[in-house]
Design an enzyme around this catalytic site. Structure first.
Site, PDB file in Angstrom:
ATOM      1  N   CYS A 292     -13.048   1.731 -14.629  1.00 15.60           N
ATOM      2  CA  CYS A 292     -13.406   3.104 -14.849  1.00 15.60           C
ATOM      3  C   CYS A 292     -11.873   4.002 -15.163  1.00 15.60           C
ATOM      4  CB  CYS A 292     -13.913   4.236 -13.327  1.00 15.60           C
ATOM      5  SG  CYS A 292     -15.367   4.947 -13.063  1.00 15.60           S
TER       6      CYS A 292
ATOM      7  N   CYS B  48     -25.276   3.849 -13.074  1.00 13.48           N
ATOM      8  CA  CYS B  48     -24.116   5.028 -13.288  1.00 13.48           C
ATOM      9  C   CYS B  48     -25.040   6.264 -13.866  1.00 13.48           C
ATOM     10  CB  CYS B  48     -22.813   4.844 -13.762  1.00 13.48           C
ATOM     11  SG  CYS B  48     -21.620   6.100 -13.906  1.00 13.48           S
TER      12      CYS B  48
ATOM     13  N   CYS C 168     -17.391   1.126 -20.134  1.00  8.67           N
ATOM     14  CA  CYS C 168     -18.194   1.014 -19.710  1.00  8.67           C
ATOM     15  C   CYS C 168     -19.151  -0.186 -19.229  1.00  8.67           C
ATOM     16  CB  CYS C 168     -18.822   2.628 -20.086  1.00  8.67           C
ATOM     17  SG  CYS C 168     -18.237   3.644 -19.275  1.00  8.67           S
TER      18      CYS C 168
ATOM     19  N   CYS D 286     -18.366  -2.396 -17.263  1.00  8.10           N
ATOM     20  CA  CYS D 286     -18.774  -1.908 -15.579  1.00  8.10           C
ATOM     21  C   CYS D 286     -20.047  -2.929 -15.059  1.00  8.10           C
ATOM     22  CB  CYS D 286     -18.535  -0.304 -15.944  1.00  8.10           C
ATOM     23  SG  CYS D 286     -18.527   0.030 -13.928  1.00  8.10           S
TER      24      CYS D 286
ATOM     25  N   GLU E 294       0.896  -1.073  -0.302  1.00  6.56           N
ATOM     26  CA  GLU E 294       0.163   0.016   0.055  1.00  6.56           C
ATOM     27  C   GLU E 294       0.724   1.196   0.026  1.00  6.56           C
ATOM     28  OE1 GLU E 294      -3.313   0.332  -0.626  1.00  6.56           O
ATOM     29  OE2 GLU E 294      -3.316  -1.661  -0.381  1.00  6.56           O
TER      30      GLU E 294
END
Length: 351
Positions: free
Chosen positions: A194, A210, A201, A204, A38
């Site tokens: 995205c 959306c 899209c 997605c 991370e």
């Protein structure tokens, strides 16, 4: 089903079916490996991080090994990854965990966020993956997903807009039993579908609800932050070499490239007489430009060809390294570029 109720289950289902599952820091509850990944992934893409992560684990397989190592060793492995404060904070964080937490990572996101280099979003990701804690993340990818899904037109890079987005991210959290899948799914969706440009899209899992897709405004959201032109700074690098080795200087702990090795930043007419070396050639090289978050550094490098290595000065601030060893040392990106080009530069006849 409302758009909020639909959101988290759709993310979890998609992540299980189509998300990323083979990254080297996945499929583990080891907080050390999760934390390391991370920190490296802050403002850095996965493809860039992968080789650094593997090399770092080979040298530092656990938290005690990082804490016990000299900072220079940590920064050597960080060289080229950028944002070097991350490497310094990583080393300091490891030492604090060993000294103040008996070598064990704090269990909650709130406690993790108190450690060096671990902000709120990073702390939440570590806690979600290692402990399954219900904690929201809000990195750049997640901001983009939320802004498009809910058609948010406020500037979410300003304090008020970001606070509102954090509140929304908290409301969207699923039950704690699927937090790892949900958190990874949010990361994967922003990184793979995205995306900032040319979002996919059709593939997605959120496309049915959306708002940005419904209104054909994907390319307009999030609203771009207003960026001021970054000021420029100047620096002169001296590439002092006899054809076999190179002079490098350990940067001060504070400031840019703190703790890394770099070329002496000085004017040749002032610096060279102090070394007492026989100078064969001083030749300007093409300028380099290197961007930082808050300014742009314009670098004017000069090749200083000398007859023999100098005696090291200033009580160890400088070191003389063979060219091959210098390439493997902890150096910032523009220094690495110049070191890689140096054999070809040295092969050119003197002016």
């Amino acid at each position: 089903m409302s758009e909020i109720d639909f959101f988290a289950p759709a993310i979890v289902r998609w992540q299980r079916q189509a998300g990323r599952h083979d990254l080297p820091w996945q499929n583990t509850r080891d907080p050390y490996r999760i934390w390391l990944s991370e920190i490296m992934l802050q403002q850095t893409q996965v493809a860039t991080v992968l080789p650094y992560y593997q090399r770092f684990l080979q040298r530092f397989p656990d938290l005690p090994s990082v804490a016990a190592a000299p900072l220079e060793d940590v920064l050597t492995l960080w060289g080229g990854l950028g944002y070097y404060a991350r490497g310094r904070n990583l080393h300091r964080c490891a030492q604090l965990i060993m000294a103040q937490h008996a070598g064990k990572f704090p269990a909650t996101a709130a406690q993790l966020a108190q450690l060096p280099g671990i902000g709120r979003s990073t702390a939440a990701a570590i806690a979600a993956f290692a402990q399954g804690e219900r904690a929201a993340i809000l990195d750049g990818n997640v901001k983009r997903v939320l802004c498009r899904y809910f058609a948010i037109t406020e500037d979410v890079f300003r304090a008020a807009g970001e606070r509102a987005l954090w509140e929304l991210a908290e409301r969207l959290l699923p039950a704690s039993g699927v937090m790892a899948e949900y958190t990874q799914g949010m990361m994967d969706l922003g990184a793979t579908l995205c995306t900032r440009r040319q979002p996919q899209c059709v593939a997605c899992p959120l496309h049915a609800h959306c708002r940005a897709r419904q209104e054909n405004r994907q390319h307009l959201l999030p609203v771009p932050r207003i960026r001021q032109k970054r000021p420029e700074r100047q620096a002169s690098f001296l590439l002092l070499s006899d054809g076999q080795g190179i002079l490098l200087e350990r940067r001060p702990a504070q400031g840019i490239w703190g703790g890394l090795l770099a070329f002496p930043e000085a004017e040749a007419a002032i610096f060279l007489p102090k070394l007492g070396v026989e100078v064969l050639e001083v030749r300007p090289l093409p300028n380099l430009q290197h961007g930082f978050t808050h300014f742009v550094l314009q670098i004017a490098p000069q090749l200083c060809r000398i007859a023999a290595p100098p005696e090291l000065v200033q009580e160890g601030a400088y070191c003389w390294l063979p060219l091959a060893a210098a390439l493997d040392a902890g150096t910032p990106s523009p220094v690495r570029k110049l070191l890689a080009a140096l054999p070809e530069i040295l092969a050119q006849p003197a002016a």
